[in-house]
Design a protein around this motif. Structure first.
Motif, PDB file in Angstrom:
ATOM      1  N   PHE A  18       0.847  -1.189   0.000  1.00 53.26           N
ATOM      2  CA  PHE A  18       0.000   0.000   0.000  1.00 53.26           C
ATOM      3  C   PHE A  18       0.881   1.235   0.000  1.00 53.26           C
ATOM      4  O   PHE A  18       2.032   1.197   0.434  1.00 53.26           O
ATOM      5  CB  PHE A  18      -0.852   0.060   1.284  1.00 53.26           C
ATOM      6  CG  PHE A  18      -1.965  -0.936   1.338  1.00 53.26           C
ATOM      7  CD1 PHE A  18      -3.084  -0.809   0.523  1.00 53.26           C
ATOM      8  CD2 PHE A  18      -1.912  -2.005   2.226  1.00 53.26           C
ATOM      9  CE1 PHE A  18      -4.135  -1.719   0.601  1.00 53.26           C
ATOM     10  CE2 PHE A  18      -2.952  -2.914   2.309  1.00 53.26           C
ATOM     11  CZ  PHE A  18      -4.061  -2.767   1.486  1.00 53.26           C
ATOM     12  N   VAL A  33       3.868   0.446   2.467  1.00 53.07           N
ATOM     13  CA  VAL A  33       3.508  -0.472   3.561  1.00 53.07           C
ATOM     14  C   VAL A  33       3.294  -1.836   2.928  1.00 53.07           C
ATOM     15  O   VAL A  33       2.404  -2.030   2.114  1.00 53.07           O
ATOM     16  CB  VAL A  33       2.204  -0.023   4.266  1.00 53.07           C
ATOM     17  CG1 VAL A  33       1.826  -1.015   5.364  1.00 53.07           C
ATOM     18  CG2 VAL A  33       2.354   1.370   4.846  1.00 53.07           C
ATOM     19  N   ALA A  39       1.870  -4.961   3.245  1.00 53.36           N
ATOM     20  CA  ALA A  39       0.865  -5.654   4.067  1.00 53.36           C
ATOM     21  C   ALA A  39       0.956  -7.166   3.897  1.00 53.36           C
ATOM     22  O   ALA A  39       0.718  -7.917   4.841  1.00 53.36           O
ATOM     23  CB  ALA A  39      -0.529  -5.163   3.697  1.00 53.36           C
ATOM     24  N   PRO A  51      -0.998 -11.027  14.739  1.00 51.83           N
ATOM     25  CA  PRO A  51      -1.129  -9.796  15.517  1.00 51.83           C
ATOM     26  C   PRO A  51      -1.784  -8.692  14.687  1.00 51.83           C
ATOM     27  O   PRO A  51      -1.876  -8.802  13.457  1.00 51.83           O
ATOM     28  CB  PRO A  51       0.324  -9.423  15.848  1.00 51.83           C
ATOM     29  CG  PRO A  51       1.141 -10.618  15.539  1.00 51.83           C
ATOM     30  CD  PRO A  51       0.398 -11.419  14.530  1.00 51.83           C
ATOM     31  N   SER A  52      -2.194  -7.649  15.347  1.00 55.38           N
ATOM     32  CA  SER A  52      -2.787  -6.503  14.652  1.00 55.38           C
ATOM     33  C   SER A  52      -1.820  -5.987  13.576  1.00 55.38           C
ATOM     34  O   SER A  52      -0.633  -5.818  13.837  1.00 55.38           O
ATOM     35  CB  SER A  52      -3.087  -5.406  15.669  1.00 55.38           C
ATOM     36  OG  SER A  52      -3.757  -4.365  15.045  1.00 55.38           O
ATOM     37  N   GLY A  53      -2.330  -5.797  12.374  1.00 49.08           N
ATOM     38  CA  GLY A  53      -1.501  -5.305  11.277  1.00 49.08           C
ATOM     39  C   GLY A  53      -0.770  -6.402  10.529  1.00 49.08           C
ATOM     40  O   GLY A  53       0.011  -6.122   9.601  1.00 49.08           O
ATOM     41  N   ALA A  54      -1.012  -7.662  10.888  1.00 41.19           N
ATOM     42  CA  ALA A  54      -0.307  -8.788  10.246  1.00 41.19           C
ATOM     43  C   ALA A  54      -0.691  -8.954   8.778  1.00 41.19           C
ATOM     44  O   ALA A  54       0.076  -9.520   7.993  1.00 41.19           O
ATOM     45  CB  ALA A  54      -0.595 -10.081  11.001  1.00 41.19           C
ATOM     46  N   GLY A  55      -1.889  -8.501   8.418  1.00 44.62           N
ATOM     47  CA  GLY A  55      -2.327  -8.615   7.023  1.00 44.62           C
ATOM     48  C   GLY A  55      -3.560  -9.482   6.822  1.00 44.62           C
ATOM     49  O   GLY A  55      -3.912  -9.824   5.698  1.00 44.62           O
ATOM     50  N   LYS A  56      -4.262  -9.814   7.909  1.00 43.64           N
ATOM     51  CA  LYS A  56      -5.409 -10.730   7.823  1.00 43.64           C
ATOM     52  C   LYS A  56      -6.524 -10.180   6.931  1.00 43.64           C
ATOM     53  O   LYS A  56      -7.015 -10.866   6.028  1.00 43.64           O
ATOM     54  CB  LYS A  56      -5.969 -11.012   9.234  1.00 43.64           C
ATOM     55  CG  LYS A  56      -4.957 -11.592  10.199  1.00 43.64           C
ATOM     56  CD  LYS A  56      -5.536 -11.814  11.571  1.00 43.64           C
ATOM     57  CE  LYS A  56      -5.928 -10.555  12.307  1.00 43.64           C
ATOM     58  NZ  LYS A  56      -4.786  -9.699  12.691  1.00 43.64           N
ATOM     59  N   THR A  57      -6.908  -8.927   7.202  1.00 45.68           N
ATOM     60  CA  THR A  57      -7.999  -8.337   6.424  1.00 45.68           C
ATOM     61  C   THR A  57      -7.582  -8.147   4.975  1.00 45.68           C
ATOM     62  O   THR A  57      -8.367  -8.396   4.046  1.00 45.68           O
ATOM     63  CB  THR A  57      -8.419  -6.979   7.047  1.00 45.68           C
ATOM     64  OG1 THR A  57      -8.968  -7.255   8.335  1.00 45.68           O
ATOM     65  CG2 THR A  57      -9.447  -6.259   6.196  1.00 45.68           C
ATOM     66  N   THR A  58      -6.331  -7.747   4.766  1.00 42.27           N
ATOM     67  CA  THR A  58      -5.833  -7.565   3.399  1.00 42.27           C
ATOM     68  C   THR A  58      -5.906  -8.889   2.646  1.00 42.27           C
ATOM     69  O   THR A  58      -6.358  -8.939   1.491  1.00 42.27           O
ATOM     70  CB  THR A  58      -4.375  -7.050   3.428  1.00 42.27           C
ATOM     71  OG1 THR A  58      -4.338  -5.869   4.226  1.00 42.27           O
ATOM     72  CG2 THR A  58      -3.867  -6.756   2.038  1.00 42.27           C
ATOM     73  N   HIS A  72      -8.899 -12.522  15.896  1.00 40.62           N
ATOM     74  CA  HIS A  72      -7.856 -12.315  16.894  1.00 40.62           C
ATOM     75  C   HIS A  72      -7.993 -13.313  18.031  1.00 40.62           C
ATOM     76  O   HIS A  72      -7.119 -13.415  18.874  1.00 40.62           O
ATOM     77  CB  HIS A  72      -8.034 -10.941  17.569  1.00 40.62           C
ATOM     78  CG  HIS A  72      -7.605  -9.786  16.759  1.00 40.62           C
ATOM     79  ND1 HIS A  72      -8.454  -9.095  15.939  1.00 40.62           N
ATOM     80  CD2 HIS A  72      -6.407  -9.174  16.664  1.00 40.62           C
ATOM     81  CE1 HIS A  72      -7.794  -8.102  15.383  1.00 40.62           C
ATOM     82  NE2 HIS A  72      -6.540  -8.135  15.800  1.00 40.62           N
TER      83      HIS A  72
END
Ligand SMILES: Nc1ncnc2c1ncn2[C@@H]1O[C@H](COP(=O)(O)OP(=O)(O)OP(=O)(O)O)[C@@H](O)[C@H]1O
Length: 302
Positions: free
Chosen positions: A57, A64, A66, A85-92, A246
């Protein structure tokens, strides 16, 4: 095929002979055994094949990353958790698999179609017919009843709703909503609203259901109930489910959990016995992967 075998083949840089077929499954299903490339017979079990997936991104000066060359596969009928963890790329990752976003590099095949190459009408058709989505915020239409919300994807699909009566009855039953079908979303609990979102995702008989933090807005009782319904659907209909979460308790309902960190594959755990043991293994992996305390609080499995 086990993920470990799959990765071994890819990491050792083995390239299978080029395939005439558009399918990359045979290529992936080649394994190195004692100096010979041996074709595997179970490649038709693959539903999702993620290969070298990268997403960057932002501006070139401040990129970034992701996702960073992510490679794994999901078999038909699996219930796979995606953790990290938060920001690991799951949603992406789920956004690209479910065609909401496109990658910078790499491919995603779902049901033998490279979804990263679909455009226009073919993309819209694939999305409507093969994919179901469940999000943390249920995205129900407040002016429509439960029944109408569930049937919405078919209406968009220009399919005759009368043809779907049998399917509607099935999804209402499997999500425990039969007696609530004429209510409006505001007349339901949040747990029931999320089950409507699940029923809506199932109405088109999708090959794959992607769920991003589906229990995120639910209390533990409603979350447990939803997870039991998802497990029943997965077992009874062999619907393939990929779920980002999570929460170790939520993930313990899956048959396998893939852990990602900084956009790369970190580990995977497969459930082989009791859910309690699987839950404990997930907690241990969370401790190993770290993440600076960005994991959500989790509850103990019942
Ligand atoms: N549209 C965007 N523009 C810029 N950076 C983005 C964008 N979307 C995501 N990112 C960044 O990409 C990385 C991965 O984000 P992503 O939302 O996929 O992580 P996640 O594992 O789902 O996190 P969380 O658990 O907090 O929801 C993060 O560093 C995030 O800030």
């Amino acid at each position: 095929m086990r993920l470990g075998d799959f990765e071994t083949a890819l990491l050792s840089g083995i390239k299978a002979p080029s395939q005439r077929s558009s399918s990359i499954f045979p290529e992936i299903a080649q394994l190195w055994h004692g100096g010979m490339i041996v074709a595997r017979k179970d490649d038709d079990m693959a539903l999702v094949v993620v290969q070298g997936l990268t997403k960057v991104f932002g501006h070139r000066l401040h990129p970034v990353r992701a996702l960073n060359g992510l490679t794994f596969m999901v078999e038909k009928g699996e219930f796979v958790g995606i953790m990290g963890p938060s920001g690991a790329g799951k949603t992406t990752l789920l956004s690209i698999i479910s065609t909401i976003d496109t990658p910078t590099n790499g491919t995603v095949r779902v049901a033998d179609t490279d979804v990263t190459r679909l455009r226009g009408g073919r993309l819209a058709q694939f999305r409507r017919e093969q994919l179901g989505f469940v999000f943390q915020d249920f995205n129900l239409l407040p002016g429509l009843t439960v029944r109408e919300n569930i049937l919405m994807p078919l209406t968009i699909n220009a399919r005759r709703v009368s043809d779907a009566q049998e399917r509607l009855t099935e999804v209402l039953t499997v999500t425990g909503l039969a007696s609530l079908k004429d209510r409006y979303p505001r007349e339901l609990s949040v747990g029931q609203q999320q089950r409507v979102a699940v029923a809506r995702a199932l109405i088109t008989k999708p090959a794959l259901v992607c769920a991003d933090e589906p229990t995120g807005s639910l209390d533990s009782k409603a979350a447990t109930e939803l997870l039991r319904y998802l497990t029943d659907i997965n077992r009874a209909w062999h619907t393939t489910i990929m779920m980002a979460t999570h929460d170790a308790f939520t993930a313990s309902y899956c048959s396998r959990v893939i852990f990602i960190k900084d956009g790369s594959l970190f580990a995977e755990i497969r459930r082989s016995g009791e859910r309690q043991a699987f839950f404990d293994a997930i907690i241990d992996m969370q401790a190993t992967i770290g993440g600076g305390g960005h994991w959500h609080e989790f509850s103990h499995p019942d």
